[in-house]
Structure formats: structure tokens, C-alpha cells
Design a protein around this motif. Structure first.
Motif, mmCIF file in Angstrom:
data_model
loop_
_atom_site.group_PDB
_atom_site.id
_atom_site.type_symbol
_atom_site.label_atom_id
_atom_site.label_comp_id
_atom_site.label_asym_id
_atom_site.label_seq_id
_atom_site.Cartn_x
_atom_site.Cartn_y
_atom_site.Cartn_z
ATOM 1 N N LEU A 182 0.755 -1.338 0.094
ATOM 2 C CA LEU A 182 -0.036 0.131 0.112
ATOM 3 C C LEU A 182 0.909 1.400 0.180
ATOM 4 C CD1 LEU A 182 -2.954 -0.837 2.302
ATOM 5 C CD2 LEU A 182 -2.843 -1.325 0.155
ATOM 6 N N LYS A 183 2.314 0.917 0.131
ATOM 7 C CA LYS A 183 3.056 2.233 0.090
ATOM 8 C C LYS A 183 2.864 3.179 1.145
ATOM 9 C CE LYS A 183 3.916 1.938 -4.882
ATOM 10 N NZ LYS A 183 3.132 0.679 -5.302
ATOM 11 N N VAL B 240 -9.704 -1.626 3.813
ATOM 12 C CA VAL B 240 -10.239 -0.647 2.870
ATOM 13 C C VAL B 240 -10.399 0.634 3.610
ATOM 14 C CG1 VAL B 240 -12.137 -0.458 1.451
ATOM 15 C CG2 VAL B 240 -11.495 -2.683 1.634
ATOM 16 N N PHE B 241 -11.059 0.735 4.868
ATOM 17 C CA PHE B 241 -11.594 1.830 5.366
ATOM 18 C C PHE B 241 -10.474 2.659 6.103
ATOM 19 C CE2 PHE B 241 -13.770 4.320 8.885
ATOM 20 C CZ PHE B 241 -14.438 5.026 8.001
ATOM 21 N N ASP B 242 -9.822 2.168 6.595
ATOM 22 C CA ASP B 242 -8.492 2.907 7.418
ATOM 23 C C ASP B 242 -7.156 3.001 6.571
ATOM 24 O OD1 ASP B 242 -9.748 3.214 10.027
ATOM 25 O OD2 ASP B 242 -9.695 0.948 10.113
ATOM 26 N N LEU B 243 -6.959 1.938 5.687
ATOM 27 C CA LEU B 243 -5.802 1.886 4.858
ATOM 28 C C LEU B 243 -6.012 2.189 3.383
ATOM 29 C CD1 LEU B 243 -4.079 -1.281 6.420
ATOM 30 C CD2 LEU B 243 -4.039 1.073 7.308
ATOM 31 N N GLY B 244 -7.066 2.292 3.272
ATOM 32 C CA GLY B 244 -7.595 2.737 1.721
ATOM 33 C C GLY B 244 -7.240 1.843 0.681
ATOM 34 N N GLN C 288 -5.400 -3.580 -4.923
ATOM 35 C CA GLN C 288 -4.754 -3.889 -3.895
ATOM 36 C C GLN C 288 -4.998 -4.928 -3.032
ATOM 37 O OE1 GLN C 288 -4.715 0.390 -2.995
ATOM 38 N NE2 GLN C 288 -2.740 0.854 -3.697
ATOM 39 N N GLN D 91 -11.279 -8.604 7.186
ATOM 40 C CA GLN D 91 -11.631 -7.155 6.869
ATOM 41 C C GLN D 91 -10.251 -6.254 7.653
ATOM 42 O OE1 GLN D 91 -14.848 -5.112 6.388
ATOM 43 N NE2 GLN D 91 -15.146 -6.911 4.972
#
Lengths: 81, 704
Positions: free
Chosen positions: A18-19, A32-36, A41, A66
Motif C-alpha cells: 500500500l506504500k 479498506v476503510f482505514d488503509l485505503g 490492492q 477485513q
């Protein structure tokens, strides 16, 4: 393998894909919600975890995980089988 | 809880949750469309990883935004929408549009997710559009919000479009742009987990920018509330509602046990209820916009008498035929008008309706003809047809039509410039100036008729429902309960008659005979001639098993008829339990009508009326209304059937007792509302006597 080792290696792998900085990743972070993580990905993360821990994960089950903490549990059961 | 629909369309600030930098994705385009649309408020991208998106500062969480946020647009994957919505609640967001798919429409896991977001929204008092939708648009320049992934902001206008299908919205926007059609509001409501078409109808009824409401529906969840909403808005605001209800052909396939059940398929009922509500049901997008533009841009014709102005005889005749087919009439011109035409039009022109200005007509002739018909007091509206000849100054004719229409603002003017390329710029002039244009004269006539019909629909009265007081509800419910407790799926005729009698419906006196001797005795008591019918809880269609003998003239014949009926039924249906034979006085001769009811899963109790008898399902001349019914609706459903003139006394025949039919329908509607255990009911035939002499129910069946 100890959970702490799994968590540490997992965070490094997540940071790589996720860089992002590994220090930003908590065990309750939602991919998804916190790390985007987007859908591409998410698939890359599954592949990175398989390579990191030399395991094979059921894709549907893996994509259903999740949070980072859930991933630690899920991978823990596979590597310690 | 009052729903914050206004916040959806008029927010001061909007947050896009799940926004990304990846072009060509929904999360990216939603934000970009808000920016490109020129939103007049403040927009906040919320993105877990990007510090800014498209030059706008982004926030990791909505809770990090310091200022208040009115509207949140969720474009996260469905698996995390609940987390985003929870934070929206903590932030104090009033309304959310959930664009994301992956809810109720994908199966049990999605159903659970949708339930979860509804609970979170309810906990925080957030109003929801969606999920699984395209978003919402408000073209009002003081707002200018394109919170959708539709490619371009539509032009401002006075038509509101509501759609359950998101994909259809983009096609409609593109179609409308090509025809210079503008919108006031545009919203796709997807799974309608909270805000539904019913809420939006009420909201748009009060919206000053909206003159016409269009709806595309795939499923109706509460037919009674939809009926109430449409009736209220149309009556109170005079705003037309047009709807497409798709899926017309799939439902209603279950086998019906009654004539009413068979005739009242789900689509027929939907048609009837829309008519009852005043909603114009359309079957294509083209038809919907044909009528919508007419209603949005032009006044409605006050009578059905119209004029046609044409430079081509054939299309003029086609338009005339279409007018007649749709219930319009060609107006007769006044002497003054024909005199003007004599002076201003060539001798070869037809100065009567349709006015033929001849193929070589230029704008001066069109102007004279159109101004003439519009100033005629007998003409309620005008339709102008043009075919492009070499000398036809198409653009100037279009401009003349615009000017003449503006000078006569009380009467509608529609146009049909027939062709494609030669007429294109003329059509553009017309449409840009809000003169409705139709490729085909037939479509133009259909739109004029629809506009006239809406004007008439506004005259529909809504009166208080006045239930009859002389009914014995308890007795009817007791009879129905006893039958249900005994496991019966239908009430035998004797009990059915008793239920109807409890509601004051005019049934004939009857007795049940268990032997031939009893049959002869009871027949004597009721008086000859008598009708004799099998009495069995297992026989629904009595005629089909030889279970009915009519016009039995004396006691001896009654005894024989008893034996014959029992033998026939035993042969045809050996397992049927036979209680006896019902002896009933023969109904007097008269007109046969059918009354029925069916409990529709969407619209509730629906009452049917029509021409009755054995061939009711062949002629299908019936009308429907959702109960409860006021006296105006009852009268309308009687007049609606094609054979009404027969009942009213056509061609010198005696008129039927229409008041008796009205009374029967009212009482049936009351029974339908009071006794929800009745699934279907037929009274067929009901024999109607001449005016003042009443009606009698000759046969009845009730299904549970």
C-alpha cells in the motif's frame, strides 16, 4: 510461529503493497476503510501474504478478512497447521 | 421521523467518502462531477490514503473535518459502508447517498448489510438515498450539485426525474440533452432502503422548480401509500406525475380461483390504480418525455377540441385519425376564422380543420393559419405539421411558431417537422424555445390527448368514504373464521350468501335441502321457479360438474332435480363432500354484471366491476379500484366500462338501476376493508333491474 512475528511481518508486507508507513498500521486497522486498499490492492495483499508466509490462501476467505488483526489470526492458523 | 430530503438536494457542504485519485472510477468521478458541476457549497474529499484529490485537500476520516457536513456521499465498497456511516452519524451528517452496490440486490449477505446500514442511519437520524444508486442532481444555479456519476450536468428545467435504475438515468440524461430537455431535480434511489419514490413525490410536490414529476419504477413496495401520495400531490399542486412501471409481463401468473382473480392480474391492477391516482402510465421513455415536455412547457388544453395546421394533406389526415383515436375532436372554426383564412390563404388551401396551407407555404401562411386557429374561441390547442419542400423556409416558420405561441400563452402549440436532416435546425429553434416537437404527428396527437386527460383528471373529486352503518361485521367475521378454522379454502355458497347478507348486499332467500323430499318442500316455500345448486365445500365451479339446474317449475321437478344434481356431482367429483342442494328463488331477468374483489399483494384490496355472466373472461370489460372507495370513485368505475351505455339505457332500452350497483360496490369495498381474510370474491352474476327496482346477487363465491 508467534503471533507477534506474524503481525510484524504482515505489517511490513502491507506497508510495501500500500506504500504507507508500517507505523501507521494498527491491529484494528480496516484494510479498506482505514488503509485505503482498493480492490486491486486487496488482491495484491493476498498474494504478498502468500509469498511472505509461503502459504496458499482461499481467495474468497482471504478477501473476506477485513482488519489486520483478523488477518493475523487467519494466517496464524495456516502457518501453524 | 421526518426525512431530510432537502439536505440531499440543497446541502451547504458535501463530503465524498471513499474518494480516490484513480480516474475513471466511480469514487473519482463523483468528486470530479461535483467540482465540474460548479457546486456552490463546500466539498470535502475523504480518503484513507490521499492527502489531496484533484487539488482539493482530503481528510482521512470525516471526523477530521472541522466544519459541519450536511450531506455525505458514500462510495466505499459495501463491506465497509457501515463503518463510514457510523462516522457520518458521529459527525452529525443529516443525509447520505450510498452509491455503492453489494446490498439487498446481491442476496442474503447483502440483505444483512442493508439491514445494518438502515439501523445505523436510524440510530443517528440520517436520511438515506440508495444504496446501489447513481446519485442525485440539483440544477438550481444557487446549488448546482451533480452528486452522481452521470457524465454531464443536465440543463436546468422544470422536470424532475426519479429512477430506481441508475443506468437508465445516464441514458435518459443523454436522450434529454439531445432534445434540449432540462431538469429541476434528478435522482436515482436504487434499493430505496430509506427514502423512496413516495417520499420524493411529496418533496417534489412542494419543490417550486418542479412542474412535472417523472418516475421509473421496477418494484412498488407499498401501493396504497403510493396511491395516496400521488393523489395528494396531484390534487394539491396540479403537478402531473408520469410513471413507467417495468416488469409488466412477468407477474400475475398464479392460477386464479375466481373470475376476479383471473382478470385482476398484477399489471391490470397496476394500470387501474395508476389511473385512480391520476398517474399517467407510460410504456416507453420516448412516450414519457413526449408527454412531459408538453406538460412542462405548454399550457394544457381546456377542451378536447383542437386544430391542425399542415402543409401536407397525408400527414394532416394521419394526425386527424390519431386525434380521434385518442379522444380529441377537430374543432369547428367560427365564421370569423374561416373568413380570415379565405382572405389570407390561397384558394387551393383547405380553410377548415385540418387547415392545409398547401405544399408551397412559407412562413407568412403558417403565421396566418396558426394565429387564426389560436384566436378562435372553439380551439383549445394547435398542432403544426411541416414537411420540407424546396421553398419551405423551415427556420423562419419555426421562429414564427415561437412568436405566435408566445402571443397566445393560454393555448398549447405542438409541432411535428417531419424528416431528419433538412428540418434539424428548425426543430432546434422550436425545442430551444420550449415548443414541444414530435417526429411523428401521431405522437404529437397522443401528447395533446394526454395533456387534455390530465386536465380532466384534476377534476376528479376525493370525497370522504362513508361506510354503511347497517352492516353486521361480527357476523361476517364469525362465518369467515369458522370456514378458515375448518380448513376450507373457499366458502360454500350458503355461507358466502350469509356473509354478503351481513353487509346488506341483496342476496336471494335460500334453503338447503338434504333430501329430494326436502327439496320439493323448500321449493314450494320460496316460490317457483327456483334455482337449485349443489352445496359442497369442495365444489367451486358448480356448473362444470352438473351441480346447477335453473328454472325448476314445480315440486315434483324439484325432487327430481335434487337426485340429478347429487348424481352428477358424485360422478364428476367422487371425493367431494356433499352437504345438500341449495334451493333459491330464481333471480328475475335483468342485466348481468359482475362485482368482485381481490387482495393484491402490493395494492391491498382491489374491487372489480364489469359486464357479467359466463363470458366475463372473454370480454374482459371490467374496471378496478383500490378500496376503500368514496362515492365519486364508485360512480367513475361504473362509467369506465365500455358497455356502460348498455347499463345506462342505450338505443331506447330501459336504464338499469345504477344506484343499486353503486350501493353494492360501496358495500363490497367496505367488506373488503373489514375482512382481510377474504382473498378473492366473485358476485357473478348480479342481476340489475330497471331503474328504481334494485339488484340481486344470483351467485357468489368467496375464497380464503
Amino acid at each position: 510461529m508467534e503471533k507477534s512475528e506474524i503481525e510484524s511481518r504482515l505489517k511490513e508486507a502491507i506497508a510495501r503493497v500500500l506504500k504507507i508507513n508500517a507505523a501507521e498500521i494498527n491491529s484494528d486497522s480496516n484494510f479498506v476503510f482505514d488503509l485505503g486498499a482498493d480492490s486491486m490492492q486487496s488482491v495484491e495483499l493476498v498474494a504478498a501474504f502468500e509469498e511472505e508466509f509461503s502459504i496458499e490462501m482461499d481467495e474468497d476467505q482471504a478477501l473476506g478478512v477485513q482488519s489486520v488483526g483478523d488477518a493475523v489470526e487467519f494466517i496464524g492458523t495456516l502457518v501453524n497447521q | 421521523m421526518t426525512k431530510n430530503i432537502d439536505t440531499v438536494f440543497n446541502p451547504q457542504s458535501v463530503a465524498v467518502l471513499g474518494a480516490t485519485r484513480t480516474k475513471g472510477t466511480v469514487p473519482h468521478d463523483i468528486l470530479q462531477n461535483i467540482l465540474d458541476g460548479g457546486f456552490q457549497g463546500v466539498v470535502y474529499p475523504v480518503s484513507p490514503r490521499s492527502p489531496s484529490i484533484n487539488g482539493v485537500k482530503a481528510y482521512k476520516y470525516i471526523l477530521e473535518i472541522e466544519d459541519p457536513v450536511d450531506l455525505a456521499i458514500l462510495v466505499f465498497p459495501s463491506s465497509v459502508c457501515h463503518l463510514a456511516l457510523e462516522q457520518c452519524g458521529e459527525k452529525g451528517v443529516k443525509a447520505c447517498i450510498i452509491i455503492s452496490a453489494g446490498f439487498r440486490e446481491v442476496g442474503p449477505a447483502g440483505v444483512e448489510r442493508e439491514k445494518n446500514i438502515k439501523e445505523i442511519a436510524a440510530k443517528y437520524g440520517i436520511s438515506l438515498i440508495g444504496p446501489n444508486c447513481l446519485g442525485a442532481i440539483n440544477t438550481d444555479p444557487s446549488v448546482s450539485l451533480n452528486a452522481s456519476f452521470a457524465r454531464k450536468m443536465p440543463q436546468a428545467g422544470s422536470i424532475a426525474f426519479l429512477s430506481q435504475s441508475g443506468a437508465l438515468c445516464t441514458a435518459v440524461l443523454d436522450y434529454a440533452r439531445g432534445k434540449n430537455i432540462g431538469f429541476s431535480k434528478f435522482v436515482s434511489f436504487g434499493n430505496k432502503s430509506d427514502i423512496s419514490e413516495i417520499d420524493l413525490i411529496y418533496y417534489l410536490g412542494k419543490d417550486e422548480a418542479t412542474k412535472v414529476i417523472l418516475i421509473y419504477l421496477e418494484e412498488i413496495t407499498d401501493g396504497q401509500k403510493l396511491l395516496e401520495a400521488a393523489q395528494t400531490v396531484i390534487k394539491e399542486t396540479g403537478k402531473p406525475i408520469l410513471a413507467i412501471k417495468s416488469g409488466r409481463t412477468s407477474a400475475g401468473a398464479s392460477a386464479a380461483a375466481s373470475h376476479t382473480g383471473s382478470l385482476a392480474g398484477s399489471d391490470e391492477v397496476c394500470d387501474a390504480i395508476f389511473r385512480q391516482a391520476g398517474i399517467k402510465r407510460c410504456h416507453t421513455i420516448e412516450e414519457m418525455f413526449n408527454i412531459a415536455t408538453a406538460l412542462a412547457y405548454q399550457p394544457r388544453p381546456l377542451t378536447n377540441r383542437v386544430a391542425i395546421v399542415t402543409n401536407a394533406g397525408g400527414p394532416g389526415v394521419m394526425a386527424t385519425d390519431a386525434c380521434i383515436d385518442h379522444g380529441l375532436e377537430l374543432a369547428s372554426f367560427s365564421e370569423e376564422t374561416t373568413e380570415i383564412f379565405r382572405r389570407k390563404l390561397p384558394k387551393t388551401a383547405n380553410i377548415y380543420n385540418p387547415v392545409d396551407v398547401i405544399g408551397d407555404a412559407r412562413s407568412d401562411r403558417y403565421n396566418a393559419a396558426l394565429a387564426g386557429v389560436l384566436s378562435d374561441p372553439n380551439v383549445a390547442g394547435a398542432m403544426v405539421i411541416l414537411t420540407p419542400q424546396s421553398m419551405t423556409d423551415i427556420d423562419e416558420i419555426a421562429r414564427e411558431i415561437v412568436r405566435t405561441s408566445a402571443a397566445n400563452p393560454g393555448k398549447p402549440v405542438y409541432t411535428s417537422f417531419m424528416g431528419e436532416t433538412d428540418v434539424a435546425s428548425g426543430i432546434n429553434i422550436l425545442q430551444s424555445n420550449h415548443i414541444p416537437h414530435y417526429i411523428l404527428p401521431e405522437s404529437m396527437a397522443a401528447a395533446m390527448a394526454a395533456s387534455y386527460n390530465f386536465e380532466q383528471a384534476l377534476k376528479i373529486k376525493r370525497l370522504p368514504v362513508e361506510p354503511a352503518k347497517d352492516v353486521d361485521k361480527k357476523k361476517a367475521q364469525k362465518l369467515l373464521k369458522a370456514a378458515a378454522d375448518a380448513g376450507h379454502k373457499h366458502l360454500p355458497e350458503v355461507e358466502a350468501t350469509q356473509v354478503l347478507a351481513a353487509y346488506g348486499l341483496p342476496v336471494l332467500p335460500s334453503f338447503v335441502a338434504t333430501t329430494a323430499a326436502e327439496a320439493a318442500k323448500f321449493a314450494n316455500q320460496v316460490g317457483f321457479p327456483v334455482a337449485m345448486k349443489i352445496y359442497s365445500p369442495d365444489v367451486v365451479h358448480k356448473f362444470d360438474v352438473g351441480g346447477v339446474i335453473l328454472d325448476v317449475a314445480d315440486a315434483d321437478s324439484a325432487g327430481k332435480a335434487f337426485e340429478q344434481i347429487v348424481a352428477s356431482v358424485k360422478k364428476a367429483q367422487p371425493k367431494a363432500e356433499i352437504t345438500g342442494v341449495n334451493i333459491q328463488k330464481m333471480a328475475p331477468h335483468g342485466r348481468e354484471v359482475i362485482l368482485g374483489l381481490k387482495r393484491d399483494p402490493i395494492f391491498g384490496p382491489v374491487v372489480m366491476f364489469g359486464l357479467g355472466g359466463t363470458f366475463v373472461e372473454v370480454f374482459k370489460d371490467v374496471s378496478f379500484r383500490a378500496a376503500p372507495l368514496d362515492s365519486y370513485a364508485v360512480g367513475a368505475m361504473i362509467r369506465e366500462i365500455k358497455s356502460f351505455p348498455i347499463l345506462a339505457g342505450a338505443r331506447g332500452r330501459t336504464a338499469c338501476d345504477l344506484a343499486a350497483i353503486e350501493d353494492c360496490i360501496k358495500r363490497l369495498a367496505q367488506l373488503a376493508v373489514d375482512c382481510p381474510e377474504i382473498i378473492e370474491l366473485d358476485m357473478n352474476p348480479v342481476i340489475v333491474q330497471p331503474e328504481g327496482e334494485g339488484a340481486v346477487v344470483a351467485d357468489a363465491r368467496i375464497m380464503l
